[in-house]
Structures are given as structure tokens and as C-alpha cells.
Design a protein around this motif. Sequence first.
Motif, PDB file in Angstrom:
ATOM      1  N   PRO A   1      51.638  27.666  22.207  1.00  0.00           N
ATOM      2  CA  PRO A   1      50.650  28.670  21.817  1.00  0.00           C
ATOM      3  C   PRO A   1      49.672  28.923  22.958  1.00  0.00           C
ATOM      4  O   PRO A   1      49.644  28.167  23.936  1.00  0.00           O
ATOM      5  N   GLY A   2      48.872  29.946  22.813  1.00  0.00           N
ATOM      6  CA  GLY A   2      47.850  30.230  23.810  1.00  0.00           C
ATOM      7  C   GLY A   2      47.458  31.690  23.809  1.00  0.00           C
ATOM      8  O   GLY A   2      47.903  32.472  22.969  1.00  0.00           O
ATOM      9  N   THR A   3      46.628  32.027  24.762  1.00  0.00           N
ATOM     10  CA  THR A   3      46.145  33.394  24.936  1.00  0.00           C
ATOM     11  C   THR A   3      46.238  33.744  26.409  1.00  0.00           C
ATOM     12  O   THR A   3      45.861  32.943  27.264  1.00  0.00           O
ATOM     13  N   VAL A   4      46.760  34.931  26.691  1.00  0.00           N
ATOM     14  CA  VAL A   4      46.861  35.428  28.054  1.00  0.00           C
ATOM     15  C   VAL A   4      45.745  36.441  28.267  1.00  0.00           C
ATOM     16  O   VAL A   4      45.565  37.344  27.451  1.00  0.00           O
ATOM     17  N   ASP A   5      44.989  36.261  29.340  1.00  0.00           N
ATOM     18  CA  ASP A   5      43.994  37.246  29.746  1.00  0.00           C
ATOM     19  C   ASP A   5      44.652  38.120  30.801  1.00  0.00           C
ATOM     20  O   ASP A   5      45.019  37.626  31.879  1.00  0.00           O
ATOM     21  N   VAL A   6      44.829  39.399  30.492  1.00  0.00           N
ATOM     22  CA  VAL A   6      45.466  40.329  31.421  1.00  0.00           C
ATOM     23  C   VAL A   6      44.380  41.201  32.033  1.00  0.00           C
ATOM     24  O   VAL A   6      43.717  41.960  31.336  1.00  0.00           O
ATOM     25  N   LYS A   7      44.207  41.059  33.340  1.00  0.00           N
ATOM     26  CA  LYS A   7      43.242  41.895  34.062  1.00  0.00           C
ATOM     27  C   LYS A   7      43.997  43.093  34.636  1.00  0.00           C
ATOM     28  O   LYS A   7      45.052  42.923  35.246  1.00  0.00           O
ATOM     29  N   VAL A   8      43.428  44.279  34.432  1.00  0.00           N
ATOM     30  CA  VAL A   8      43.993  45.506  34.977  1.00  0.00           C
ATOM     31  C   VAL A   8      43.074  45.979  36.096  1.00  0.00           C
ATOM     32  O   VAL A   8      41.866  46.117  35.893  1.00  0.00           O
ATOM     33  N   PHE A   9      43.654  46.207  37.255  1.00  0.00           N
ATOM     34  CA  PHE A   9      42.929  46.739  38.402  1.00  0.00           C
ATOM     35  C   PHE A   9      43.522  48.104  38.726  1.00  0.00           C
ATOM     36  O   PHE A   9      44.723  48.315  38.544  1.00  0.00           O
ATOM     37  N   ALA A  10      42.703  49.012  39.206  1.00  0.00           N
ATOM     38  CA  ALA A  10      43.189  50.335  39.598  1.00  0.00           C
ATOM     39  C   ALA A  10      42.858  50.588  41.055  1.00  0.00           C
ATOM     40  O   ALA A  10      41.774  50.228  41.528  1.00  0.00           O
ATOM     41  N   GLY A  11      43.798  51.217  41.748  1.00  0.00           N
ATOM     42  CA  GLY A  11      43.555  51.676  43.099  1.00  0.00           C
ATOM     43  C   GLY A  11      42.893  53.048  43.040  1.00  0.00           C
ATOM     44  O   GLY A  11      42.561  53.553  41.962  1.00  0.00           O
ATOM     45  N   ALA A  12      42.736  53.662  44.191  1.00  0.00           N
ATOM     46  CA  ALA A  12      42.162  55.007  44.241  1.00  0.00           C
ATOM     47  C   ALA A  12      43.145  55.992  43.617  1.00  0.00           C
ATOM     48  O   ALA A  12      44.335  55.961  43.929  1.00  0.00           O
TER      49      ALA A  12
END
Length: 138
Positions: free
Chosen positions: A80-91
Motif C-alpha cells: 500500500p501507499g500513496t504516490v505524489d506526482v509532481k507535474v512540471f511544465a516547460g515554456a
Amino acid sequence: MEEEKLAGTPKKLVHTERIAIRWGDMDAMGHVNNTVYFRYMEQARIAWFEALVPRAEAWSSLGIVIVNASCNFRRPINYPGTVDVKVFAGAPGGASVQTFYELNIRDELYADGAATVVFLNREHKPLRIPDAIRSLMQ
């Protein structure tokens, strides 16, 4: 917002999504199946898009598709667990924007990836990113 560089490309943290790992995400090897990593990135990307685009426009007059995607599998993810998904954007470009992802559990990197997002109109043709959305990205 947090800004970083990935392979020389400036990027900006635009969204973080917390996703519960489901029992059904695992495969016969006892860890989350590789295809599910792409689902985690997709879920975070869609949440970012829906926060970026007015609800009346999202999916009716404006949508997004992915023209390429990649993932670097650093460590196996397990239930079990939780995933933290970070989204980054370029220009942002004309109709597209590069997006980058980090999948973390307890602040440890398990995977990272990238995808090119193309904005589409109602006829599913590339659409120049509207100025209001473009300014939010920058």
C-alpha cells in the motif's frame, strides 16, 4: 512556484497530485505494473489541465492529447501507499507544451518522465494555446 531544469530545459512546478496505490495496480511480480506509472502521470496531468482550463471549455471546446511520453523507472512501487506526482511544465510553444513528471513516495524518487501535450479544438485539430491559459503556464 518551484522552478528547475531538466536536461537544460527550464521547467516550472505547476501541479502536485496525491494518488493512492491500489491493490489492482500490482502485477504478477508483486509491484505496480509499469503501465500504471503512465496512468499516474495521466491522472496528474488531467487534474492540472482541469485546474488550468475553465470548466465550460474543458473537453467541450478545448482538449489535450499526448504525442509522446516516456518514463524512467527508478524503483519499484508497491502496495500500500500513496504516490505524489509532481507535474512540471516547460515554456509553452504554439499548440504544445512539454510536461515533466516526478513520482515520489515519502519524498523519495521512484520514477520520472515526460510528455508533449498538444492542445486541440472541438474538431480535434491542434489549437494555439489560448492567451489566458498561456499566461497561467508562464
